[in-house]
Design a protein around this motif. Sequence first.
Motif, PDB file in Angstrom:
ATOM      1  N   THR A 163       0.652 -11.760  20.699  1.00  0.00           N
ATOM      2  CA  THR A 163       2.080 -12.051  20.737  1.00  0.00           C
ATOM      3  C   THR A 163       2.896 -11.211  21.302  1.00  0.00           C
ATOM      4  OG1 THR A 163       2.387 -11.637  18.451  1.00  0.00           O
ATOM      5  CG2 THR A 163       1.562 -13.826  19.116  1.00  0.00           C
ATOM      6  N   ARG A 164       4.204 -11.512  21.637  1.00  0.00           N
ATOM      7  CA  ARG A 164       5.279 -10.613  21.977  1.00  0.00           C
ATOM      8  C   ARG A 164       6.353 -11.352  21.722  1.00  0.00           C
ATOM      9  NH1 ARG A 164       1.947  -7.044  21.559  1.00  0.00           N
ATOM     10  NH2 ARG A 164       1.227  -5.836  23.367  1.00  0.00           N
ATOM     11  N   LEU A 165       7.740 -10.731  21.389  1.00  0.00           N
ATOM     12  CA  LEU A 165       8.897 -11.242  20.930  1.00  0.00           C
ATOM     13  C   LEU A 165       9.782 -11.386  22.318  1.00  0.00           C
ATOM     14  CD1 LEU A 165       9.834  -9.349  17.527  1.00  0.00           C
ATOM     15  CD2 LEU A 165       8.347 -11.349  17.887  1.00  0.00           C
ATOM     16  N   LEU A 166      10.458 -12.393  22.071  1.00  0.00           N
ATOM     17  CA  LEU A 166      11.515 -12.681  23.264  1.00  0.00           C
ATOM     18  C   LEU A 166      12.734 -12.679  22.271  1.00  0.00           C
ATOM     19  CD1 LEU A 166      11.822 -15.114  25.994  1.00  0.00           C
ATOM     20  CD2 LEU A 166      13.826 -14.566  24.975  1.00  0.00           C
ATOM     21  N   ARG A 167      13.798 -11.617  22.777  1.00  0.00           N
ATOM     22  CA  ARG A 167      14.848 -11.641  22.015  1.00  0.00           C
ATOM     23  C   ARG A 167      16.061 -11.223  23.277  1.00  0.00           C
ATOM     24  NH1 ARG A 167      15.785  -5.449  22.081  1.00  0.00           N
ATOM     25  NH2 ARG A 167      13.649  -4.783  22.396  1.00  0.00           N
ATOM     26  N   CYS A 168      17.491 -11.672  22.800  1.00  0.00           N
ATOM     27  CA  CYS A 168      18.124 -11.214  23.922  1.00  0.00           C
ATOM     28  C   CYS A 168      19.120  -9.804  23.249  1.00  0.00           C
ATOM     29  CB  CYS A 168      19.336 -12.335  24.076  1.00  0.00           C
ATOM     30  SG  CYS A 168      18.322 -13.619  25.075  1.00  0.00           S
ATOM     31  N   ALA A 169      19.362  -9.553  21.848  1.00  0.00           N
ATOM     32  CA  ALA A 169      19.970  -8.738  21.260  1.00  0.00           C
ATOM     33  C   ALA A 169      19.412  -7.362  21.877  1.00  0.00           C
ATOM     34  CB  ALA A 169      19.864  -8.745  19.984  1.00  0.00           C
ATOM     35  N   HIS A 170      20.127  -6.612  22.489  1.00  0.00           N
ATOM     36  CA  HIS A 170      19.874  -5.258  23.000  1.00  0.00           C
ATOM     37  C   HIS A 170      20.973  -3.964  22.719  1.00  0.00           C
ATOM     38  CE1 HIS A 170      16.689  -7.310  25.263  1.00  0.00           C
ATOM     39  NE2 HIS A 170      16.220  -6.153  25.551  1.00  0.00           N
ATOM     40  N   GLY A 171      21.731  -4.381  21.419  1.00  0.00           N
ATOM     41  CA  GLY A 171      22.828  -3.375  21.085  1.00  0.00           C
ATOM     42  C   GLY A 171      23.498  -3.721  21.847  1.00  0.00           C
ATOM     43  N   ASP A 172      24.520  -2.535  22.408  1.00  0.00           N
ATOM     44  CA  ASP A 172      25.712  -2.802  23.298  1.00  0.00           C
ATOM     45  C   ASP A 172      25.335  -2.884  24.941  1.00  0.00           C
ATOM     46  OD1 ASP A 172      25.094  -0.170  23.973  1.00  0.00           O
ATOM     47  OD2 ASP A 172      26.735   0.819  22.970  1.00  0.00           O
ATOM     48  N   ASP A 220      24.458  -4.987  27.906  1.00  0.00           N
ATOM     49  CA  ASP A 220      24.411  -6.217  28.214  1.00  0.00           C
ATOM     50  C   ASP A 220      23.513  -6.647  29.420  1.00  0.00           C
ATOM     51  OD1 ASP A 220      25.886  -5.291  30.275  1.00  0.00           O
ATOM     52  OD2 ASP A 220      27.776  -6.455  29.979  1.00  0.00           O
ATOM     53  N   TRP A 221      22.984  -5.706  30.275  1.00  0.00           N
ATOM     54  CA  TRP A 221      22.102  -6.012  31.170  1.00  0.00           C
ATOM     55  C   TRP A 221      20.967  -6.671  30.782  1.00  0.00           C
ATOM     56  CZ3 TRP A 221      17.778  -5.067  34.076  1.00  0.00           C
ATOM     57  CH2 TRP A 221      17.557  -5.359  35.090  1.00  0.00           C
ATOM     58  N   ALA A 245      17.000 -11.203  29.525  1.00  0.00           N
ATOM     59  CA  ALA A 245      16.173 -11.753  28.721  1.00  0.00           C
ATOM     60  C   ALA A 245      16.646 -13.192  28.712  1.00  0.00           C
ATOM     61  CB  ALA A 245      16.255 -11.166  27.356  1.00  0.00           C
ATOM     62  N   TRP A 246      17.753 -13.573  28.738  1.00  0.00           N
ATOM     63  CA  TRP A 246      18.536 -14.920  28.605  1.00  0.00           C
ATOM     64  C   TRP A 246      17.887 -15.706  29.915  1.00  0.00           C
ATOM     65  CZ3 TRP A 246      19.523 -18.296  24.912  1.00  0.00           C
ATOM     66  CH2 TRP A 246      20.185 -19.392  25.319  1.00  0.00           C
ATOM     67  N   ARG A 247      17.760 -15.113  30.927  1.00  0.00           N
ATOM     68  CA  ARG A 247      17.553 -15.875  32.371  1.00  0.00           C
ATOM     69  C   ARG A 247      15.819 -15.860  32.017  1.00  0.00           C
ATOM     70  NH1 ARG A 247      21.140 -12.108  34.631  1.00  0.00           N
ATOM     71  NH2 ARG A 247      19.202 -10.780  35.658  1.00  0.00           N
ATOM     72  N   ALA A 248      15.164 -14.979  31.619  1.00  0.00           N
ATOM     73  CA  ALA A 248      13.804 -15.017  31.489  1.00  0.00           C
ATOM     74  C   ALA A 248      13.376 -16.146  30.510  1.00  0.00           C
ATOM     75  CB  ALA A 248      13.197 -13.883  30.660  1.00  0.00           C
ATOM     76  N   ARG A 266      28.277  -8.829  19.323  1.00  0.00           N
ATOM     77  CA  ARG A 266      29.556  -8.789  20.192  1.00  0.00           C
ATOM     78  C   ARG A 266      29.069  -9.031  21.665  1.00  0.00           C
ATOM     79  NH1 ARG A 266      31.166  -3.718  19.271  1.00  0.00           N
ATOM     80  NH2 ARG A 266      30.112  -3.043  21.286  1.00  0.00           N
ATOM     81  N   VAL A 267      27.826  -8.590  22.218  1.00  0.00           N
ATOM     82  CA  VAL A 267      27.475  -8.729  23.615  1.00  0.00           C
ATOM     83  C   VAL A 267      26.973 -10.029  23.743  1.00  0.00           C
ATOM     84  CG1 VAL A 267      25.770  -7.927  25.349  1.00  0.00           C
ATOM     85  CG2 VAL A 267      26.874  -6.256  23.799  1.00  0.00           C
ATOM     86  N   LEU A 268      26.275 -10.786  22.799  1.00  0.00           N
ATOM     87  CA  LEU A 268      25.591 -11.992  22.744  1.00  0.00           C
ATOM     88  C   LEU A 268      26.739 -13.140  22.767  1.00  0.00           C
ATOM     89  CD1 LEU A 268      22.758 -11.802  20.407  1.00  0.00           C
ATOM     90  CD2 LEU A 268      22.793 -11.632  22.804  1.00  0.00           C
ATOM     91  N   LYS A 269      27.853 -12.695  22.045  1.00  0.00           N
ATOM     92  CA  LYS A 269      28.955 -13.793  22.007  1.00  0.00           C
ATOM     93  C   LYS A 269      29.664 -13.519  23.410  1.00  0.00           C
ATOM     94  CE  LYS A 269      29.570 -14.149  17.213  1.00  0.00           C
ATOM     95  NZ  LYS A 269      29.774 -13.621  16.079  1.00  0.00           N
ATOM     96  N   ASN A 270      29.841 -12.257  24.063  1.00  0.00           N
ATOM     97  CA  ASN A 270      30.408 -12.173  25.319  1.00  0.00           C
ATOM     98  C   ASN A 270      29.689 -12.971  26.404  1.00  0.00           C
ATOM     99  OD1 ASN A 270      32.666 -10.799  24.391  1.00  0.00           O
ATOM    100  ND2 ASN A 270      31.885  -8.810  24.979  1.00  0.00           N
ATOM    101  N   LEU A 271      28.143 -13.064  26.372  1.00  0.00           N
ATOM    102  CA  LEU A 271      27.673 -13.514  27.357  1.00  0.00           C
ATOM    103  C   LEU A 271      27.335 -15.067  27.169  1.00  0.00           C
ATOM    104  CD1 LEU A 271      24.874 -10.839  27.738  1.00  0.00           C
ATOM    105  CD2 LEU A 271      26.866 -11.349  29.165  1.00  0.00           C
ATOM    106  N   ASP A 272      27.824 -15.501  25.860  1.00  0.00           N
ATOM    107  CA  ASP A 272      27.911 -17.120  25.443  1.00  0.00           C
ATOM    108  C   ASP A 272      26.162 -17.427  25.227  1.00  0.00           C
ATOM    109  OD1 ASP A 272      30.201 -17.914  25.653  1.00  0.00           O
ATOM    110  OD2 ASP A 272      30.141 -18.343  27.914  1.00  0.00           O
TER     111      ASP A 272
END
Length: 371
Positions: free
Chosen positions: A46-55, A57-58, A63-66, A103-109
């Motif tokens: 298994t491997r985790l999929l997460r969008c959080a990457h600290g500050d 946003d790239w 990750a969100w597109r993936a 903060r970054v996740l909210k900015n990226l919706d």
Amino acid sequence: MKSVIVVGAGIWGSSVALRLADAGWAVTLVEQHKPGHVRQASAGETRLLRCAHGDDDWYAGLAWRARDGWRRLEERAGERLYHEAGMVWLAGTPDGWEHASARVLKNLDIPCEVLDPRDGARFFPDFRGDDLSFLLWEPHAGVLRARRATQVTAGLAEAAGARLVRARAVPVAGAAAVEIDGEVRRADRVVWACGAWLPELFEGTSITVTKQDTLHFAAPPAWSVPETPAWVDYGASVYGHGDVDGVGMKATSDLEGPPYEPEHGERVVGADSVERARGYLRRRFPSLAGAPVLFTQVCQYALTPDAEWLIAEASPGVWLLGGDSGHGFKHAPALAAYVAGVLDGDHAPEHRFGRHERTPSRGLRTSGETW
Ligand SMILES: Cc1cc2nc3c(=O)[nH]c(=O)nc-3n(C[C@H](O)[C@H](O)[C@H](O)COP(=O)(O)OP(=O)(O)OC[C@H]3O[C@@H](n4cnc5c(N)ncnc54)[C@H](O)[C@@H]3O)c2cc1C
């Protein structure tokens, strides 16, 4: 018709091969073993999929597109590869990495929620969070069935027209070519997606390879995905998730292990790794303190000094794709689209992926601290 030789059928090479075969390139995918063989990093259960990457946003956006890419791949394969069980980030401080991530996740919706540590009881059958400042909930994060996803991706690449060659490829200096059993094969582009084998093949990659022990524990049925989500304690460098496919509840350290050789290294987990994971369970999920180890895997990180990947042209038409630094699996479908654009000349890779001097940091994956 444009041609490409992709060396390495881990998730990165297989995904690039699939993307280019779909786009009409003549693709040869060279793999020294079989796609999904247990020495490759992509063959973790298994491997985790997460969008959080600290500050950053790239990587969050990638990750969100993936995630969409994995969904499309599942439909094409007709099989479940991604369990969207969500992920709980266990934040030890109010204004640290998780705060920046929110903060970054909210900015990226990208959906996420900041919760009280007491809400941990909603997610886990047993949870102690009295040392925590808050929880960050990512409802669309989850767990990929990594080894299976790698085999499926390589299979889809073949079905799309890629030719899979089982052989060990050797670089040909200065040429867009590989040598296989003494024969030189050329293409418009060559992509070396060789994971932990890359530093042996090319000098000056600045990639180091470490042994990583992975542990799964026998836990009662409630500790299964999707009832129990994924979780990451970034500050303590520990992560895990509920049982997937019957191999047990994963709880494992993200600390960098000793130097490792991926081809011949022995794949036996150390007693210290078991103790570290069990110590964490004892404090965070006390009822699992005595859970027996059910399944283990030894894998390897291919680390750059700053945990940013390497996507660089070594000589005309010859591309190095590596240094995943232990956080590359989730991104593969979106990364393949990005790399296809680079190979097509649509855009240059970001500066961050170049062969410049890097400033040491682990921050894209872990704090590097222990609890
Ligand atoms: C313990 C652990 C936990 C991880 N957790 C996560 C996570 O939760 N989320 C996440 O996103 N990522 C995670 N990762 C990282 C992820 O697994 C990697 O980013 C990803 O698998 C890298 O894939 P790859 O294709 O670059 O390399 P690999 O999967 O290692 O594939 C490289 C392939 O190249 C082949 N090869 C090498 N040299 C040659 C040659 N000369 N000729 C032919 N073939 C060759 C090898 O045989 C191998 O199959 C984790 C990694 C580890 C080790």
